[in-house]
Design an enzyme around this catalytic site. Structure first.
Site, PDB file in Angstrom:
ATOM      1  N   HIS A  49       0.479  -1.072   0.104  1.00 29.73           N
ATOM      2  CA  HIS A  49      -0.153   0.056   0.060  1.00 29.73           C
ATOM      3  C   HIS A  49       0.826   1.563  -0.096  1.00 29.73           C
ATOM      4  O   HIS A  49       0.719   1.991  -0.901  1.00 29.73           O
ATOM      5  CB  HIS A  49      -1.008  -0.222   1.021  1.00 29.73           C
ATOM      6  CG  HIS A  49      -2.113   1.139   1.751  1.00 29.73           C
ATOM      7  ND1 HIS A  49      -3.381   1.302   1.175  1.00 29.73           N
ATOM      8  CD2 HIS A  49      -1.730   2.603   1.539  1.00 29.73           C
ATOM      9  CE1 HIS A  49      -3.747   2.110   1.264  1.00 29.73           C
ATOM     10  NE2 HIS A  49      -2.816   2.871   1.350  1.00 29.73           N
ATOM     11  N   GLU A  50       1.864   1.191   0.625  1.00 31.64           N
ATOM     12  CA  GLU A  50       2.874   2.343   0.937  1.00 31.64           C
ATOM     13  C   GLU A  50       3.547   2.709  -0.153  1.00 31.64           C
ATOM     14  O   GLU A  50       4.383   3.742  -0.795  1.00 31.64           O
ATOM     15  CB  GLU A  50       3.508   2.198   2.111  1.00 31.64           C
ATOM     16  CG  GLU A  50       2.794   2.465   3.344  1.00 31.64           C
ATOM     17  CD  GLU A  50       1.748   3.913   3.917  1.00 31.64           C
ATOM     18  OE1 GLU A  50       2.189   4.886   3.969  1.00 31.64           O
ATOM     19  OE2 GLU A  50       0.759   3.404   3.978  1.00 31.64           O
ATOM     20  N   HIS A  95       1.815   4.549  -3.342  1.00 31.06           N
ATOM     21  CA  HIS A  95       1.983   5.382  -3.160  1.00 31.06           C
ATOM     22  C   HIS A  95       3.641   6.706  -3.113  1.00 31.06           C
ATOM     23  O   HIS A  95       3.597   7.354  -3.503  1.00 31.06           O
ATOM     24  CB  HIS A  95       2.025   6.064  -1.509  1.00 31.06           C
ATOM     25  CG  HIS A  95       0.254   6.286  -0.291  1.00 31.06           C
ATOM     26  ND1 HIS A  95      -0.844   6.837  -1.093  1.00 31.06           N
ATOM     27  CD2 HIS A  95      -0.181   5.705   0.520  1.00 31.06           C
ATOM     28  CE1 HIS A  95      -1.549   6.016  -0.829  1.00 31.06           C
ATOM     29  NE2 HIS A  95      -0.857   5.413   0.115  1.00 31.06           N
TER      30      HIS A  95
END
Length: 404
Positions: free
Chosen positions: A26-27, A30
């Site tokens: 997920h990170e 980003h």
């Protein structure tokens, strides 16, 4: 004591491994999109707390592994607070500070001064990465194990149940529900689970006849080896296929990817339908899980995967495939939760950026402050509700009551 430690390892270690892996992806979503737009990043961390390992690369990004394995985070340069959506006064202060320290040309490298569409893409990249991860894992699974279809054949009808009242008989083959064709037992089970107190019209093949039967699912308390104790909707049917009800086919990579997309879309639509039914009072929310429930599920799938009598190599392969499936489902769930329009989540950021795109200015500080307080309250309430469900499923309160 040894048994307790063993049970803790079975439940906690798989949970932490899966959670950290999913949050890292997920990170990373980003991070990669931010770097593609030239955003300056201070740190990418796997885990929280004091660093067990830390290295700073030539671009000034610190790569860190923290000692608390509960996910991870990416820190953009200039983040002023947890919201990462400063108001105009905050932007002016940050711009002045960056210009004074690094020159006015450096301002364009900071996340908060990127065009709103770029910031929105960076924020959306996290949840989208979770969906992409799930798609990759499901595609891998379907490529390895293929597709097995088990037709919804009735094996047993519970006496005095809605199914018995509707007229179901053993060996009935369910072919449609509310006019929508069904080909697998899982489709029937899923439809019933999300239809408590809603009459369902079943189309049934009974020998040479086609019969229409109406049954209304009712909630009942059940103990599940993986999910724990919860109230679920049932009609009183036990499904078990005959030999001719099994079909299997191998899938090439394109077919496996298509099946992965179908599965991902199905999980997303089912989840939102379930959440919608909770808000209108048609579901109790028993199937919502918090950290304890997910940890119990992780332990449950571990025990289930190694419960067969098989050579160690086969058991390890089965365990790996089971973890991949578990990680795919949890990753979809994380993507859905992060897209909810709650200010502390990615969906809340996107909501603020939508306002900024229309109003041509950031959301006022006072509105952000109220939004984040409400968002924290909503998120805390959701987590408390899910944790309460977890504790009830684990029968903890009954155990504590027995100590009095």
């Amino acid at each position: 004591m040894t048994g307790f430690i063993g049970q803790a390892l079975i439940h906690i270690v798989p949970f932490l491994v899966v959670l950290t892996f999913i949050v890292t992806i997920h990170e990373l979503g980003h991070f990669l999109v931010a770097r593609a737009f030239g955003v300056k990043v201070d740190r990418f961390s796997i885990g929280f707390g004091r660093a067990l390992f830390s290295r700073t690369d030539r671009k000034g990004i610190e790569w860190r592994i923290g000692w608390i394995p509960l996910g991870g985070y990416v820190k953009f340069s200039g983040d002023l607070d947890a919201s990462s959506v400063p108001d105009q006064a905050g932007l002016d202060e940050l711009k002045s500070r960056v210009s004074a320290e690094h020159g006015s040309a450096a301002v364009k490298d900071y996340f908060h001064f990127k065009p709103v569409w770029q910031r929105a893409l960076i924020v959306a990249a996290g949840p989208l990465s979770n969906f992409a991860l799930a798609l990759v894992l499901l595609t891998l699974l379907f490529s390895v194990i293929g597709e097995q279809i088990v037709a919804p054949r009735v094996a047993q009808v519970t006496p005095n149940s809605p199914a018995a009242a509707a007229g179901f008989q053993p060996r009935d083959l369910i072919t449609a529900i509310n006019g929508r064709p069904v080909a697998e037992s899982s489709q029937v089970t899923q439809t019933i689970l999300l239809s408590a107190n809603d009459p369902l019209t079943f189309t049934v093949q009974r020998g040479e006849q086609v019969v229409s039967l109406i049954a209304t699912p009712v909630r009942q308390l059940e103990d599940d080896a993986i999910a724990g104790r919860m109230r679920v909707a049932r009609v009183g049917l036990a499904l078990a296929p005959l030999r001719e009800d099994y079909s299997y086919r191998r899938l090439n990579p394109i077919e496996a990817a298509g099946k992965g997309v179908d599965t991902t879309v199905s999980v997303v639509t089912t989840t939102f339908r379930y959440l919608g039914r909770i808000f209108v009072g048609k579901e109790s929310g028993d199937m919502l899980n918090g950290p304890l429930g997910i940890a119990k599920a992780a332990g449950g799938v571990t025990q289930q995967a190694v419960s067969y009598e098989a050579p160690p190599t086969v058991l390890m392969l089965n365990l790996l495939l089971t973890y991949l499936q578990f990680a795919a489902i949890i990753s979809i769930g994380m993507g859905i939760v992060n897209l909810l329009p709650i200010p502390v989540l990615d969906g809340g950021h996107l909501m603020f950026y939508g306002y900024e795109a229309v109003a041509r200015r950031p959301v006022p500080a006072r509105v952000q402050e109220v939004g984040y307080r409400v968002g924290l309250a909503l998120l805390a309430g959701l987590m408390l509700f899910a944790t309460w469900n977890d504790l009830q499923k684990l029968s903890l309160f009954k155990f504590l009551g027995g100590l009095a």
